[in-house]
Structures are given as structure tokens and as C-alpha cells.
Motif scaffolding. Sequence first.
Motif, PDB file in Angstrom:
ATOM      1  N   SER A 128     132.107 -12.207 -16.795  1.00  0.00           N
ATOM      2  CA  SER A 128     132.732 -12.479 -18.089  1.00  0.00           C
ATOM      3  C   SER A 128     131.757 -12.326 -19.249  1.00  0.00           C
ATOM      4  O   SER A 128     132.168 -12.319 -20.412  1.00  0.00           O
ATOM      5  CB  SER A 128     133.321 -13.893 -18.100  1.00  0.00           C
ATOM      6  OG  SER A 128     132.295 -14.873 -17.966  1.00  0.00           O
ATOM      7  N   CYS A 129     130.452 -12.208 -18.948  1.00  0.00           N
ATOM      8  CA  CYS A 129     129.428 -12.048 -19.995  1.00  0.00           C
ATOM      9  C   CYS A 129     129.222 -10.554 -20.239  1.00  0.00           C
ATOM     10  O   CYS A 129     128.491  -9.879 -19.496  1.00  0.00           O
ATOM     11  CB  CYS A 129     128.121 -12.720 -19.586  1.00  0.00           C
ATOM     12  SG  CYS A 129     128.230 -14.520 -19.492  1.00  0.00           S
ATOM     13  N   VAL A 130     129.889 -10.041 -21.230  1.00  0.00           N
ATOM     14  CA  VAL A 130     129.831  -8.619 -21.564  1.00  0.00           C
ATOM     15  C   VAL A 130     128.906  -8.436 -22.774  1.00  0.00           C
ATOM     16  O   VAL A 130     128.520  -9.410 -23.433  1.00  0.00           O
ATOM     17  CB  VAL A 130     131.236  -8.076 -21.864  1.00  0.00           C
ATOM     18  CG1 VAL A 130     132.109  -8.165 -20.617  1.00  0.00           C
ATOM     19  CG2 VAL A 130     131.866  -8.847 -23.020  1.00  0.00           C
ATOM     20  N   PRO A 131     128.553  -7.217 -23.126  1.00  0.00           N
ATOM     21  CA  PRO A 131     127.640  -7.006 -24.262  1.00  0.00           C
ATOM     22  C   PRO A 131     128.238  -7.474 -25.580  1.00  0.00           C
ATOM     23  O   PRO A 131     129.437  -7.384 -25.812  1.00  0.00           O
ATOM     24  CB  PRO A 131     127.418  -5.490 -24.262  1.00  0.00           C
ATOM     25  CG  PRO A 131     127.780  -5.031 -22.891  1.00  0.00           C
ATOM     26  CD  PRO A 131     128.853  -5.943 -22.419  1.00  0.00           C
ATOM     27  N   MET A 132     127.337  -7.942 -26.473  1.00  0.00           N
ATOM     28  CA  MET A 132     127.757  -8.289 -27.827  1.00  0.00           C
ATOM     29  C   MET A 132     128.094  -7.033 -28.628  1.00  0.00           C
ATOM     30  O   MET A 132     128.986  -7.031 -29.466  1.00  0.00           O
ATOM     31  CB  MET A 132     126.636  -9.051 -28.559  1.00  0.00           C
ATOM     32  CG  MET A 132     126.431 -10.465 -28.119  1.00  0.00           C
ATOM     33  SD  MET A 132     125.177 -11.245 -29.165  1.00  0.00           S
ATOM     34  CE  MET A 132     125.907 -11.080 -30.773  1.00  0.00           C
ATOM     35  N   GLU A 133     127.369  -5.942 -28.342  1.00  0.00           N
ATOM     36  CA  GLU A 133     127.542  -4.713 -29.108  1.00  0.00           C
ATOM     37  C   GLU A 133     127.098  -3.550 -28.236  1.00  0.00           C
ATOM     38  O   GLU A 133     126.138  -3.670 -27.463  1.00  0.00           O
ATOM     39  CB  GLU A 133     126.721  -4.764 -30.395  1.00  0.00           C
ATOM     40  CG  GLU A 133     126.949  -3.595 -31.314  1.00  0.00           C
ATOM     41  CD  GLU A 133     126.146  -3.737 -32.590  1.00  0.00           C
ATOM     42  OE1 GLU A 133     126.075  -2.736 -33.350  1.00  0.00           O
ATOM     43  OE2 GLU A 133     125.581  -4.825 -32.828  1.00  0.00           O
ATOM     44  N   THR A 134     127.787  -2.423 -28.352  1.00  0.00           N
ATOM     45  CA  THR A 134     127.419  -1.219 -27.609  1.00  0.00           C
ATOM     46  C   THR A 134     127.566   0.000 -28.505  1.00  0.00           C
ATOM     47  O   THR A 134     128.250  -0.041 -29.516  1.00  0.00           O
ATOM     48  CB  THR A 134     128.304  -1.024 -26.360  1.00  0.00           C
ATOM     49  OG1 THR A 134     129.661  -0.810 -26.788  1.00  0.00           O
ATOM     50  CG2 THR A 134     128.217  -2.187 -25.407  1.00  0.00           C
ATOM     51  N   ASP A 135     126.864   1.062 -28.118  1.00  0.00           N
ATOM     52  CA  ASP A 135     127.123   2.373 -28.699  1.00  0.00           C
ATOM     53  C   ASP A 135     127.227   3.359 -27.547  1.00  0.00           C
ATOM     54  O   ASP A 135     127.492   2.956 -26.402  1.00  0.00           O
ATOM     55  CB  ASP A 135     126.053   2.755 -29.723  1.00  0.00           C
ATOM     56  CG  ASP A 135     124.645   2.747 -29.150  1.00  0.00           C
ATOM     57  OD1 ASP A 135     124.504   2.817 -27.901  1.00  0.00           O
ATOM     58  OD2 ASP A 135     123.677   2.683 -29.933  1.00  0.00           O
ATOM     59  N   SER A 136     126.993   4.638 -27.782  1.00  0.00           N
ATOM     60  CA  SER A 136     127.174   5.629 -26.719  1.00  0.00           C
ATOM     61  C   SER A 136     126.101   5.561 -25.653  1.00  0.00           C
ATOM     62  O   SER A 136     126.275   6.114 -24.569  1.00  0.00           O
ATOM     63  CB  SER A 136     127.181   7.033 -27.333  1.00  0.00           C
ATOM     64  OG  SER A 136     125.951   7.286 -27.985  1.00  0.00           O
ATOM     65  N   ALA A 137     124.976   4.856 -25.923  1.00  0.00           N
ATOM     66  CA  ALA A 137     123.870   4.859 -24.963  1.00  0.00           C
ATOM     67  C   ALA A 137     123.342   3.476 -24.637  1.00  0.00           C
ATOM     68  O   ALA A 137     122.724   3.289 -23.591  1.00  0.00           O
ATOM     69  CB  ALA A 137     122.719   5.720 -25.494  1.00  0.00           C
ATOM     70  N   ARG A 138     123.572   2.468 -25.507  1.00  0.00           N
ATOM     71  CA  ARG A 138     122.910   1.182 -25.335  1.00  0.00           C
ATOM     72  C   ARG A 138     123.904   0.032 -25.349  1.00  0.00           C
ATOM     73  O   ARG A 138     125.003   0.149 -25.884  1.00  0.00           O
ATOM     74  CB  ARG A 138     121.877   0.970 -26.443  1.00  0.00           C
ATOM     75  CG  ARG A 138     120.763   2.003 -26.469  1.00  0.00           C
ATOM     76  CD  ARG A 138     119.872   1.792 -27.688  1.00  0.00           C
ATOM     77  NE  ARG A 138     120.622   1.922 -28.925  1.00  0.00           N
ATOM     78  CZ  ARG A 138     120.159   1.561 -30.123  1.00  0.00           C
ATOM     79  NH1 ARG A 138     118.959   1.021 -30.217  1.00  0.00           N
ATOM     80  NH2 ARG A 138     120.901   1.736 -31.198  1.00  0.00           N
ATOM     81  N   ALA A 139     123.426  -1.091 -24.788  1.00  0.00           N
ATOM     82  CA  ALA A 139     124.201  -2.328 -24.784  1.00  0.00           C
ATOM     83  C   ALA A 139     123.277  -3.469 -25.181  1.00  0.00           C
ATOM     84  O   ALA A 139     122.110  -3.510 -24.781  1.00  0.00           O
ATOM     85  CB  ALA A 139     124.806  -2.597 -23.407  1.00  0.00           C
ATOM     86  N   LEU A 140     123.791  -4.396 -26.011  1.00  0.00           N
ATOM     87  CA  LEU A 140     123.031  -5.546 -26.478  1.00  0.00           C
ATOM     88  C   LEU A 140     123.615  -6.807 -25.862  1.00  0.00           C
ATOM     89  O   LEU A 140     124.806  -7.083 -25.997  1.00  0.00           O
ATOM     90  CB  LEU A 140     123.101  -5.634 -28.004  1.00  0.00           C
ATOM     91  CG  LEU A 140     122.582  -6.931 -28.631  1.00  0.00           C
ATOM     92  CD1 LEU A 140     121.084  -7.073 -28.417  1.00  0.00           C
ATOM     93  CD2 LEU A 140     122.913  -6.977 -30.128  1.00  0.00           C
TER      94      LEU A 140
END
Length: 712
Positions: free
Chosen positions: A597-609
Motif C-alpha cells: 500500500s506504500c506507493v511512490p509520492m511522485e513519479t516520472d518516466s524514469a524515477r520514483a520518490l
Amino acid sequence: MLMLLVSPVCESSSEQTGSFQTKCLERHFWLSVKSSFLGPKIRFDLEDQYGLHFLSDEEATLCGYTVRVNDVGDLVLRASFLGCHVLNQKGSDYYLRLWFVNEQVDGTVAAYPFQLHCSLQERWSTREIVCEENYMEVSIQRPLLPTKSNKEMGADAAEMVVMFHRADQPPAEVRVLSLTEAAALGYHISLRGSRLTLRCHYSSPLSYFVKYISVLSPPDKAAADESDLLWTVPYILSPLVHGQFRDRGVTVGVNGEALTESDIQKREYKIGLQDGRVEIRIPAGAQGGHVKSGVVRGQYSQSVSVDLFFKSQWEDERWPLTQHRSFRHLKTPLMPQTPVFTHNSVPLEGYFSVTLGSFAPDVSLQTVTVESGGDLLLWTQRRQTQREMDLSLSKLSHPNGSHSYLLGFPLSHPKIIPEYIGGGQRIYSLAFAFILSISPNGEVFYHQATIEHNVEYTAPGSPRLEGKCTDNSLLVLLHHGVQTELRWELFLGARRLDWELVMMGGFIVETDEDLFIVEIPLHSPGMNYEELTLQGIVAGVDVTVVEAESLKVQDRLVYKCTFPAQELLEGRMVAVVDTTHTIPPTQPNRTTLLDPSCVPMETDSARALFNFSFNSCGTTVSTEENVLVYENQISYLQDFLPLDDPVIHRDSPYRLTIQCRYPVNDSSVLAIRRPLNSSLDLLPMPVKRTRREAANTDMETPSYHLTVLKLG
């Protein structure tokens, strides 16, 4: 000896040789002589098969010549194609031979011959009327002439007559004159080829209305509308129109030459119809016009003048086509002008400048004085070098031919004394006096102005804050000037900068003779964290410098920096992962922590935060000797096929272990608070002088008083 051949019809363009210029107008020859070439006595002589003929004023009026000095001082000759001594060949080529006789100051007389040739640019209309500056002229085609039989001259002979009508007399009282009788009253009448021409002075008798040969000329006066020249003429010249009026257009020009629509727009002339009159408006300074300066009751004034050409064409029931041309030297009365005195905003600190203008080209600045408490600052045209002058002066030229003057000087000039210093401002009261003259008569006028100039004043040693960013810290620079004792204190938010805060936050403090620097690491008390994105962590400080005794705020700095995202304190873990290195690449938005249930706060095409606390998302804690280890795992949820009995998957497995490791003895929690009005113990904090040592070893070493907050 100088011979000029002029033709506007493909043979050659208008030529200018030295001081002479010639060209062909629609129905006129045109010749000008530069003012610099003119002697004290000048004249024109006309030459034909009968010899030389002196062109007197009376001869010019009756024979179709206009001679005048224009606004710039050049001599201008305008001669009608139908004038005396003009030779016409083949009906469309016109020749005029004349001599310009110039007597110099030393008594030397020189004569310059001209052979002028012009070809007709457009055919003659049935009736053409010319209103020149010194005469009126009308010509008509010969078949339209009225005649009366003269039996004594034979059956084929006829005598032409002129019938004069007065506006204040009934039509029955017409006065009929033969050509000889009309000539005796000052009317010059000539018959050449198919055209009959009548020419007369404006003051000739019976010249109000002429039937069959009718002349009406509008006045020479122009009005001034603000800074514009305004001239109006009736749209329909009623005494010249017979029956229904059919307009065939109007043409406007300057210096005898017609202007195109694009020329008129470019020069910003305005031509319109207003209440049955054609209105022509010419702005001051527009191309083709001339501005002359003067003085009216001590005030600078300007008059606008122009050599205007106006042609109107129409048809009526009697005349198939009438062309009416007017040549007018129009001039407005002198209109008072108020020069604009402008205080300029100069980016150079400590420099003051003003602009005065605008003026016509015949105005020149002679003297400027500036008074501000001390001796007069002076600029005069008589001084030869800028080094001799207190003031800097430059002339600013404008596209319309006018100019302004830019005057400048440093406020630090020893002759400039402030009227008042205090309240953070320095106030100057400056009185300007300008003396200007008008050429060529040397008429003088004056302009005076007073201006109050305020400058923000920073006393020596007043503090100024500045911020800068590094890769992992923020610098606060306090510019305080060279002093033997520091009188200022720093606050980070509501916290006073003292030794304990410096030690606790890991601040680095440096000092110089006129500079105090505090380096604040990213993970320090006093740093405000505002935003966390893939681009990094936005953090900043709110710093004030206050006077030590009064605690009055002297300067404030709110400054922000963006730092790369990394592990944070306060029991949280931050991680930025790049998932493009697997084959095939992993989609960042499908990654999770151990707790799905803990998914990234923010993503783009290459990275996850990811940003989570140590006690969430499945984080485990363990010890390795004296190290506390917090650990979690970033993984990728694979898609298996078939869904009802999954045995294969189409995604690459992805797992990344992340850790935060801390020495067990270094974990601590510290809370700081400071009452705003508490009584605090002040302890001197030693600081490191790293940039320059004091030049004088006897100088007292500055001490920086930083408050230490004692926690109970």
C-alpha cells in the motif's frame, strides 16, 4: 559656366550640381540655389530668340514666374510651362533658357546659364487653374473659347473677348473686354497652340469672378492646432463649378511635388473632409515642414511652416475636366511652448541627470547653472573641454529633427550639499537655470526649474543581509562595514544566534573586517523545509539582523535553496530510485515498498520518490554492533499469465534494498524554544577570522555577542 539639362521622363533624373538643384513638376520648371552660394545681389535673366530679359517682380507676376527664399534660406524659382519666354515643341516638350546672376561681396559678378527641359507628364485638361503665391493663372483649350465675329477682319477671323462678372452685380451687368483692353488692366493673355492662358496679379481689378476664364484662390493663412499646422479649403469652389459637381480626387504635396498615399501616412499627415471643407493637418517636425523658433513675452515659442501643393480635380456640366492647383507657403503664428524638464532615473548610484526639451534645430544651449547649497555648478558653450566643466552635457537628436539636452553630474561633487540628512534619507534641493539662444538673430530666452531629490541614505556600518546556496548548505552573509565593535545581532526565525545553536546545528561561522558569514547545513535547526519533489528539497531561512540595544530590525532576509533529495532526520527515510536499468525497463509508477500500500509520492518516466517514516511501510529495525539499521525494500509487482493459473510473467523482477544506519549513541531529540521577551544571559562566542586579519594589531578585536539559551 554651368549647364544643366533636366527631364523627369526617362532621359535622366533630377540632377544636383554643387549649389544648384533642378527638377520638373507637373506644370512647372523648378530651380533652387543653396543659401551659402547667394551673394548680396542676385537676379535672373530670361533668354529667348529676342535676347535677354531681366526678370523683375512685375515681369514674374505677369509671365508666370515665382521667386522666393524658402524657410532654410535657399533661393527657389518656379516657372510655368505656359510662361513667357518658354519654348514649346511638339506640344509636349518645354524649354527654358535662363541666367542666374550672382554678385559676391567683393563686387565680382558671375552669371550661370541654365537650359531647362521638361516633358509633359500628363496631357492638359480642358481647364486648368493655378493659384501661385504671386499670381493666378487659368488656361483652357482653344475650341471651347467664346468668340464674336469681326466682319472687317474677314469671314474666317474672330476676336476673342473676356467677360467679367462681379459677385455684387447682377449677371446683366457683365463687362466685356477685348484682349487688348484686358491687358491694359494688368491681365496677361497669350495664345499658344490650342491653349489660351490668362494670368494676373491678386490685386488686379475685376478679378473677383471671371466667366469662361474663372479664377478663385483660397487664402494663404494656416491655423495652429496645438502643435499642428492646420489648413482648410472649400471642397467645392462654387464660383468655378457649373451644374452638377463630380469629384475626381485631390492631391497633396510639399515643395511642389505630389505625395503618394504611403508618403502621407509615413509623414503622419492627416487629410479629411470636415463640414464641406478639405482639412489638411501637418504635425510639427514632420518631414516637409519647417519649425522656426521665437520668443513671445519671454517664453519660448514655435511656428510651423510648409510649402504646400494642393490639387483638386472635378467634372461639371460645362467643363469635362478642371484641374485646380494651389502653391501656398503656409505659416502658423508663434505659439508658446513649455519645454519639458525631466528628472531621469539613472541606474548608476550617486549620479543625477535631467533632460530639457524638445527644441527646434535653430535653438542652442549657451549656459547652465546648478545651485545646491554650495558654489554654482557651471556649464557654458564657451568652455572648450569637458575637463573644465562641472557638468556633463550631451545633445539628444530626435527623428523629427528636434533635439533635447541631457545634463548630468555626480551627487558627490563638492559643490553639491544636501539640504537634509536623516531618517534614512539624504535630500537635495537643486535649482537649474538654462540660457538658450535662437539662430540666426541671436534671440535669447531662459528656462528655470527646481527639483527636490531624495536618496536612500545608509550610514556607514548599517547592516545588510545576503543569501547564497551551496550543494548542501545555505550561506547568510552580514555586510556590516568596518567597525571596532559589532552592534548587531542575528535571529534565525525567533531564535537568536548563540554559541549553543551554532554547536548544535553544526553551523560554520567566519568573520572578516566588514563581513560576517554563517553557513547553515541542510539538516540544522532554523532551516525551514517547504517542499519535497523529484527535483529536490526546497528549504530556506528567515533571518533578521537587529540593533543590539533597541532590538530594532535593521534588515531581513528570506532566502530559499533547492537541495538534492536525500535521507532526512526526524525519523523519516527519503529515496529516489531510477528503474530504467532493467531489461525491459521497469515502470516507476508500479513500484511499492514492503507494504504494497506504500506507493511512490511522485513519479516520472524514469524515477520514483518514496518518503516514509521509520515505523511504517514494513520497515524493519536491527542492530549491527553499535549501529542501528532501518531497512525496507522497493519492489515491482509482476504480471503473471494466465490469471487463473499463473505460471509465466512478462516483467523483469525488480528489488532494491534501502537502509538508514545510525550510531546508537548519537540518537537524540532536542526541543528549543525561546520566549520573545525573556531575560537571557549573553556569553561571548569566539569566532574564526579566516579571510583577512586586521591590518592594525592595536585595533580592538571585534566581539560578536551571541545569546546562549540555558535549558532547565
